[in-house]
Motif scaffolding. Structure first.
Motif, PDB file in Angstrom:
ATOM      1  N   LEU A  96       0.807  -1.214   0.000  1.00  0.00           N
ATOM      2  CA  LEU A  96       0.000   0.000   0.000  1.00  0.00           C
ATOM      3  C   LEU A  96       0.843   1.267   0.000  1.00  0.00           C
ATOM      4  O   LEU A  96       0.475   2.259  -0.635  1.00  0.00           O
ATOM      5  CB  LEU A  96      -0.937   0.010   1.215  1.00  0.00           C
ATOM      6  CG  LEU A  96      -1.974  -1.113   1.239  1.00  0.00           C
ATOM      7  CD1 LEU A  96      -2.706  -1.119   2.568  1.00  0.00           C
ATOM      8  CD2 LEU A  96      -2.942  -0.977   0.086  1.00  0.00           C
ATOM      9  N   VAL A  97       1.979   1.267   0.706  1.00  0.00           N
ATOM     10  CA  VAL A  97       2.755   2.504   0.832  1.00  0.00           C
ATOM     11  C   VAL A  97       3.856   2.652  -0.213  1.00  0.00           C
ATOM     12  O   VAL A  97       4.276   3.769  -0.490  1.00  0.00           O
ATOM     13  CB  VAL A  97       3.363   2.680   2.243  1.00  0.00           C
ATOM     14  CG1 VAL A  97       2.271   2.718   3.293  1.00  0.00           C
ATOM     15  CG2 VAL A  97       4.396   1.629   2.556  1.00  0.00           C
ATOM     16  N   THR A  98       4.318   1.557  -0.798  1.00  0.00           N
ATOM     17  CA  THR A  98       5.422   1.646  -1.754  1.00  0.00           C
ATOM     18  C   THR A  98       5.126   2.572  -2.934  1.00  0.00           C
ATOM     19  O   THR A  98       6.018   3.306  -3.367  1.00  0.00           O
ATOM     20  CB  THR A  98       5.848   0.247  -2.237  1.00  0.00           C
ATOM     21  OG1 THR A  98       6.285  -0.499  -1.106  1.00  0.00           O
ATOM     22  CG2 THR A  98       6.972   0.328  -3.245  1.00  0.00           C
ATOM     23  N   PRO A  99       3.909   2.610  -3.476  1.00  0.00           N
ATOM     24  CA  PRO A  99       3.671   3.537  -4.591  1.00  0.00           C
ATOM     25  C   PRO A  99       3.894   5.015  -4.232  1.00  0.00           C
ATOM     26  O   PRO A  99       4.200   5.810  -5.110  1.00  0.00           O
ATOM     27  CB  PRO A  99       2.209   3.286  -4.963  1.00  0.00           C
ATOM     28  CG  PRO A  99       1.964   1.879  -4.535  1.00  0.00           C
ATOM     29  CD  PRO A  99       2.770   1.720  -3.270  1.00  0.00           C
ATOM     30  N   GLY A 100       3.797   5.365  -2.959  1.00  0.00           N
ATOM     31  CA  GLY A 100       3.976   6.759  -2.570  1.00  0.00           C
ATOM     32  C   GLY A 100       5.288   7.371  -3.009  1.00  0.00           C
ATOM     33  O   GLY A 100       5.299   8.408  -3.668  1.00  0.00           O
ATOM     34  N   PRO A 101       6.426   6.760  -2.695  1.00  0.00           N
ATOM     35  CA  PRO A 101       7.703   7.366  -3.091  1.00  0.00           C
ATOM     36  C   PRO A 101       8.155   7.009  -4.506  1.00  0.00           C
ATOM     37  O   PRO A 101       9.213   7.426  -4.942  1.00  0.00           O
ATOM     38  CB  PRO A 101       8.688   6.815  -2.056  1.00  0.00           C
ATOM     39  CG  PRO A 101       8.109   5.521  -1.631  1.00  0.00           C
ATOM     40  CD  PRO A 101       6.614   5.699  -1.712  1.00  0.00           C
TER      41      PRO A 101
END
Length: 110
Positions: A96-101
């Motif tokens: 879920l968080v990997t696409p953020g950076p």
């Protein structure tokens, strides 16, 4: 990281290891929350920050990590990991968080 590996994959694997280690070592999560903010073993902090910075730069050179991502951003991810959640939730969190950076969402929009 070995030749041919993508920096984003190495950074994601590192994030996974930090999350799982934090489940059993709450001091690790506490240190991730304050890394660089409070005095400690500065040499270890500097070495860790340099390694994360190198992964970020390599990922940026690969075109996988957004050029605006900083070491502090990665530490923020570490400090918000759901270490008090069941294994299935912890395993889902990096997805879920990997696409953020990354630049992946922006590339998909193009």
């Amino acid at each position: 990281m070995t030749a041919g590996d993508r920096a984003l994959d190495a950074l994601t694997a590192f994030l996974d290891r930090v999350i799982e280690q934090s489940v059993t070592d709450h001091a690790l999560k506490a240190s991730a929350q304050t890394l660089g903010a409070e005095p400690g073993d500065r040499a270890d902090e500097d070495r860790g920050s340099a390694a994360v910075a190198a992964l970020i730069r390599a990922g940026q050179a690969d075109g996988d990590i957004d050029p605006n991502v900083t070491v502090s951003d990665i530490y923020l991810l570490f400090s918000t990991a759901p270490t008090d959640q069941p294994p299935a939730a912890r395993a889902r969190w990096p997805t879920l968080v990997t696409p953020g950076p990354t630049t992946r969402a922006r590339q998909a929009e193009s």
